[in-house]
Design a protein around this motif. Structure first.
Motif, PDB file in Angstrom:
ATOM      1  N   TYR A 124       0.771  -1.275  -0.020  1.00  0.00           N
ATOM      2  CA  TYR A 124      -0.042   0.087   0.054  1.00  0.00           C
ATOM      3  C   TYR A 124       0.624   1.244  -0.036  1.00  0.00           C
ATOM      4  O   TYR A 124       0.623   2.142  -0.860  1.00  0.00           O
ATOM      5  CB  TYR A 124      -0.864  -0.024   1.238  1.00  0.00           C
ATOM      6  N   LEU A 125       1.985   1.070   0.867  1.00  0.00           N
ATOM      7  CA  LEU A 125       2.988   2.343   0.718  1.00  0.00           C
ATOM      8  C   LEU A 125       3.391   2.586  -0.473  1.00  0.00           C
ATOM      9  O   LEU A 125       3.957   3.435  -1.001  1.00  0.00           O
ATOM     10  CB  LEU A 125       3.835   2.307   1.927  1.00  0.00           C
ATOM     11  N   GLN A 126       3.785   1.634  -0.958  1.00  0.00           N
ATOM     12  CA  GLN A 126       4.659   1.396  -2.464  1.00  0.00           C
ATOM     13  C   GLN A 126       3.721   1.940  -3.430  1.00  0.00           C
ATOM     14  O   GLN A 126       4.032   2.947  -4.382  1.00  0.00           O
ATOM     15  CB  GLN A 126       4.922   0.140  -2.968  1.00  0.00           C
ATOM     16  N   ARG A 127       2.306   1.689  -3.502  1.00  0.00           N
ATOM     17  CA  ARG A 127       1.335   2.062  -4.424  1.00  0.00           C
ATOM     18  C   ARG A 127       1.108   3.670  -4.107  1.00  0.00           C
ATOM     19  O   ARG A 127       0.730   4.385  -5.070  1.00  0.00           O
ATOM     20  CB  ARG A 127       0.093   1.430  -4.298  1.00  0.00           C
ATOM     21  N   SER A 128       1.197   4.005  -2.820  1.00  0.00           N
ATOM     22  CA  SER A 128       0.956   5.565  -2.430  1.00  0.00           C
ATOM     23  C   SER A 128       2.104   6.250  -3.193  1.00  0.00           C
ATOM     24  O   SER A 128       1.651   7.383  -3.524  1.00  0.00           O
ATOM     25  CB  SER A 128       1.071   5.649  -0.747  1.00  0.00           C
ATOM     26  N   ALA A 138       5.224  10.091   2.691  1.00  0.00           N
ATOM     27  CA  ALA A 138       4.947   8.574   2.128  1.00  0.00           C
ATOM     28  C   ALA A 138       6.175   8.048   1.781  1.00  0.00           C
ATOM     29  O   ALA A 138       6.396   6.788   2.181  1.00  0.00           O
ATOM     30  CB  ALA A 138       3.771   8.714   0.831  1.00  0.00           C
ATOM     31  N   LEU A 139       7.044   8.696   1.405  1.00  0.00           N
ATOM     32  CA  LEU A 139       8.332   8.011   1.103  1.00  0.00           C
ATOM     33  C   LEU A 139       8.974   7.681   2.249  1.00  0.00           C
ATOM     34  O   LEU A 139       9.850   6.462   2.264  1.00  0.00           O
ATOM     35  CB  LEU A 139       9.325   9.254   0.277  1.00  0.00           C
ATOM     36  N   PHE A 140       8.976   8.487   3.387  1.00  0.00           N
ATOM     37  CA  PHE A 140       9.676   8.220   4.379  1.00  0.00           C
ATOM     38  C   PHE A 140       9.072   6.802   5.095  1.00  0.00           C
ATOM     39  O   PHE A 140       9.725   5.886   5.474  1.00  0.00           O
ATOM     40  CB  PHE A 140       9.387   9.520   5.386  1.00  0.00           C
ATOM     41  N   GLN A 141       7.789   6.834   5.217  1.00  0.00           N
ATOM     42  CA  GLN A 141       7.117   5.590   5.601  1.00  0.00           C
ATOM     43  C   GLN A 141       7.428   4.368   5.051  1.00  0.00           C
ATOM     44  O   GLN A 141       7.559   3.315   5.601  1.00  0.00           O
ATOM     45  CB  GLN A 141       5.717   5.895   6.082  1.00  0.00           C
ATOM     46  N   TYR A 142       7.365   4.688   3.746  1.00  0.00           N
ATOM     47  CA  TYR A 142       7.737   3.376   2.722  1.00  0.00           C
ATOM     48  C   TYR A 142       9.081   3.042   2.977  1.00  0.00           C
ATOM     49  O   TYR A 142       9.531   2.037   3.016  1.00  0.00           O
ATOM     50  CB  TYR A 142       7.435   3.736   1.328  1.00  0.00           C
TER      51      TYR A 142
END
Length: 215
Positions: A124-128, A138-142
């Motif tokens: 999900y983070l990748q898709r975000s 989002a990049l940080f959390q991914y």
């Protein structure tokens, strides 16, 4: 400009009272329009009246079971209340009803992170970040998610993208320091810890990481 559009403009200006008034008028004039219920729910959520906000989202869903925005807004409320499994259900329904947005995927990922289910969070983070390459958080959390799964090189790539967008993201520098330390590149690790401490002098983890390297 109709009342929903005008109300949204008032919301953007922080004029919650006028926004609420217009949305209520829109509901009175067209009680079968789910959009006005969602908008009024968003005003209630913004001012902290979460129980009533949820009722308006539920009313919107009752009128239109495919109202993706209602599911997404309800998901955010559940997330704020730390009801992560309920939030996942809502975000899933939003996605299944056509909400293909980076924010919805991000929130799904964050729910799974809160539930410590990192593998489920990852796609999900990748898709975000695929949908919004400029979202530093989002990049940080991914990147963090990749690091937890010991995909260190991939994590470094995402964390580097994060700091390219937000050069003051102290936590991203700290985690880059950890990643480079894991790869036994002490020079780069120290540089990252120093950068985190320059941005946030009281960053305890970066300070501790630096001490470990110099020990």
């Amino acid at each position: 400009m109709d009342k929903n559009q005008q109300g949204i403009q008032y919301m953007q200006e922080g004029n919650w009272e006028e926004a609420a008034k217009l949305f209520m008028e829109a509901i009175d004039e067209n009680p079968t329009d789910p959009v006005a219920y969602i908008n009024f729910g968003n005003v209630l959520a913004a001012v902290g009246d979460t129980d009533r906000a949820l009722k308006f989202y539920e009313k919107a869903i009752e009128i239109d079971g495919s109202a993706a925005a209602a599911y997404y807004s309800a998901g955010n409320l559940y997330f704020e209340q730390e009801q992560f499994e309920e939030a996942i259900k809502m975000f899933d329904k939003a996605m299944n009803h056509g909400l293909d947005s980076s924010d919805n995927y991000f929130m799904l990922g964050m729910c799974y992170i809160q539930l410590e289910q990192t593998k489920y969070a990852l796609p999900y983070l990748q898709r975000s970040v695929e949908l919004n390459k400029e979202d530093a958080e989002a990049l940080f959390q991914y990147g963090l998610c990749l690091a937890k799964l010991e995909l260190i090189d991939e994590a470094i790539t995402q964390l580097e993208k994060c700091i390219n967008i937000d050069e003051n993201h102290a936590d991203a520098y700290y985690n880059l320091g950890v990643a480079y330390g894991f790869k036994e590149d002490e020079t780069k690790a120290l540089k990252m810890f120093d950068k985190a401490l320059t941005i946030q002098p009281d960053h305890l983890l970066a300070g501790y990481g630096k001490k470990l390297l110099k020990a």
